[in-house]
Design an enzyme around this catalytic site. Structure first.
Site, PDB file in Angstrom:
ATOM      1  N   CYS A   1      -0.151   3.919   2.668  1.00  0.00           N
ATOM      2  CA  CYS A   1       0.134   3.595   3.988  1.00  0.00           C
ATOM      3  C   CYS A   1       1.832   4.083   4.260  1.00  0.00           C
ATOM      4  O   CYS A   1       1.890   4.493   5.373  1.00  0.00           O
ATOM      5  CB  CYS A   1       0.187   2.030   3.901  1.00  0.00           C
ATOM      6  SG  CYS A   1      -1.548   1.315   3.895  1.00  0.00           S
TER       7      CYS A   1
ATOM      8  N   CYS B   1       0.924  -1.289  -0.251  1.00  0.00           N
ATOM      9  CA  CYS B   1      -0.018   0.151   0.082  1.00  0.00           C
ATOM     10  C   CYS B   1       0.826   1.195  -0.009  1.00  0.00           C
ATOM     11  O   CYS B   1       1.570   1.656   0.941  1.00  0.00           O
ATOM     12  CB  CYS B   1      -0.871  -0.182   1.211  1.00  0.00           C
ATOM     13  SG  CYS B   1      -1.803   1.378   1.606  1.00  0.00           S
TER      14      CYS B   1
END
Length: 113
Positions: free
Chosen positions: A41, A38
């Protein structure tokens, strides 16, 4: 002196998290669900670490959604996207946010302190 990581990996089972949360009812837990793949993230994570430095009374934890050993925790919170943040206090989810809006996350932390 090296800085202690403030956002610790969530090693607890759901039962342990519940016990910790009810044993220290005034403690706000912020659980970040993330994933290795991700991009957002990775972008928000340093900001979350900074937030954890600024709020030493709040317990910040992170959990990789691909961690099969923590499926009970993932099932309980049921994050639909990453990054997701859940604010947890006294055994109850009191707030949550999806995405990388660190200002909104900080506002939520302040609301629940």
């Amino acid at each position: 002196k090296p800085r202690m990581p403030c956002v610790s990996p969530l090693a607890s089972s759901m039962k342990e998290l519940d016990e910790k949360s009810t044993a220290t009812p005034d403690t706000l837990h912020v659980v970040m669900f993330k994933a290795e793949w991700c991009g957002p993230c990775k972008v928000i994570y340093p900001k979350v670490e900074e937030l954890s430095d600024n709020y030493p009374s709040v317990k910040f934890s992170k959990l990789n959604i691909d961690d099969d050993e923590r499926s009970d925790v993932i099932e309980f919170f049921s994050p639909t996207k990453v990054p997701s943040f859940f604010l947890y206090k006294k055994g109850v989810v009191v707030d949550s946010i999806i995405g990388t809006n660190i200002g909104k996350l900080e506002d939520m932390v302040n609301q629940h302190l």
